[in-house]
Design a protein around this motif. Structure first.
Motif, PDB file in Angstrom:
ATOM      1  N   GLY A 159       6.935 -21.058 -18.007  1.00  0.00           N
ATOM      2  CA  GLY A 159       6.500 -20.692 -19.336  1.00  0.00           C
ATOM      3  C   GLY A 159       6.521 -21.857 -20.282  1.00  0.00           C
ATOM      4  O   GLY A 159       6.871 -22.953 -19.922  1.00  0.00           O
ATOM      5  N   PRO A 164      -0.981 -19.884 -20.185  1.00  0.00           N
ATOM      6  CA  PRO A 164      -0.226 -18.706 -19.738  1.00  0.00           C
ATOM      7  C   PRO A 164      -0.921 -17.420 -20.165  1.00  0.00           C
ATOM      8  O   PRO A 164      -1.496 -17.336 -21.251  1.00  0.00           O
ATOM      9  N   TYR A 205       5.565 -17.855 -11.800  1.00  0.00           N
ATOM     10  CA  TYR A 205       4.756 -18.899 -12.434  1.00  0.00           C
ATOM     11  C   TYR A 205       4.003 -19.770 -11.427  1.00  0.00           C
ATOM     12  O   TYR A 205       3.480 -20.817 -11.786  1.00  0.00           O
ATOM     13  N   TRP A 258      -1.099 -17.252 -15.107  1.00  0.00           N
ATOM     14  CA  TRP A 258      -1.985 -18.217 -15.758  1.00  0.00           C
ATOM     15  C   TRP A 258      -3.438 -17.762 -15.656  1.00  0.00           C
ATOM     16  O   TRP A 258      -3.808 -17.027 -14.743  1.00  0.00           O
TER      17      TRP A 258
END
Length: 304
Positions: free
Chosen positions: A46, A105, A179, A185
């Protein structure tokens, strides 16, 4: 003779404008800049959603002289100058920042930390998580200015536990793996693929240059865009973080071009613009100098 004189004046002005920014070293956020600064969004778990003009305030003379010089020169004059030297295609290579330029993001970092963390006992609010994240991110990281070494796990474990107060290894692994997926994303510009294809067809090489850990390559694969690029320069592999010019020079080496033949596009003035110029590359600020990859291609001299 008049054309030669104009070229000489333009060259002197451009040289002055693009060599004043100091080599600022590796990409640590603890850089002595007064006031709040946006942390580098490079790798991971993040990012913070804030930015200020603190970096510009650090050296107003340098930024002001460059800005004033570019106003005098004018964008069109500069592009004409490049074409007078290199032809219609002004650059042989395009270097692209990852987070904030190529990808962003899909949800705020603090929201994800909180949502996943609820089942592990995380009780901090999103605002608290964000504030704690910022404080942790801005602290010096051990004895090294490199945060993303290999997979970056030790650094991100520190960030997650500092942000949430939770050191549960299962919580960390769930966040860490999240992530690396296309859920976390999405691409910043929906026309990116078409533009990069046109650039490469025109003979312009393209590379990603990013402060990220080794998850960047699997992330690009997850987003189905790794084949758009001729090379990827990741700070964790190069062992240098933007604004250190080493990472830009490595990207140029991988592409087989000279730095002066490349232009870098990124959204961070310090890391992307100053860093690229210190390496001898041209540089455009995403969201200011250019707003889409189609605009980037047009400025390079490639019609999409």
């Amino acid at each position: 003779m008049a054309l030669m004189a104009t070229r000489t004046k333009l060259f002197r002005l451009l040289t002055t404008l693009t060599t004043k920014a100091p080599i600022l070293g590796s990409g640590s956020c603890s850089n002595g800049v007064k006031g709040p600064v946006r942390v580098d969004r490079g790798g991971g778990l993040g990012l913070t959603a804030y930015s200020t003009s603190a970096v510009a305030q650090q050296e107003p003379g340098v930024v002001g002289s460059r800005h004033m010089g570019l106003e005098i020169l004018g964008v069109k004059d500069y592009e004409d100058y490049r074409r007078s030297l290199y032809g219609e295609i002004t650059h042989k290579a395009l270097l692209v920042d990852a987070v904030g330029t190529l990808v962003v993001p899909s949800q705020p970092m603090a929201q994800i930390y909180r949502k996943i963390g609820e089942k592990y006992g995380v009780e901090y609010s999103e605002a608290e998580i964000l504030n704690r994240y910022r404080r942790a991110y801005e602290q010096p990281w051990g004895r090294s200015r490199l945060r993303y070494v290999n997979d970056g796990r030790p650094f991100w474990q520190y960030i997650v536990s500092s942000s949430t107060g939770c050191s549960d290894s299962q919580y960390f692994e769930e966040l860490y793996n999240y992530y690396t997926t296309n859920k976390a994303w999405h691409l910043c510009d929906p026309d990116a693929e078409k533009v990069f294809q046109a650039l490469r067809k025109a003979g312009v090489k393209v590379a990603v240059v990013s402060n990220f850990d080794t998850r960047l390559r699997p992330l690009l694969q997850a987003l189905n865009c790794e084949h758009w690029f001729d090379a990827v320069a990741v700070s964790a592999e190069v062992e240098a973080e933007k604004p250190n010019p080493t990472i830009f020079l490595k990207a140029c080496e991988l592409l087989g071009v000279k730095p002066e033949d490349a232009v870098h596009v990124g959204d961070d003035r310090r890391n992307d613009i100053w860093g690229a110029r210190d390496a001898g590359c041209d540089a455009w600020l995403w969201g200011s100098d250019v707003h889409s990859f189609k605009e980037v291609a047009q400025r390079v001299g490639v019609q999409v």
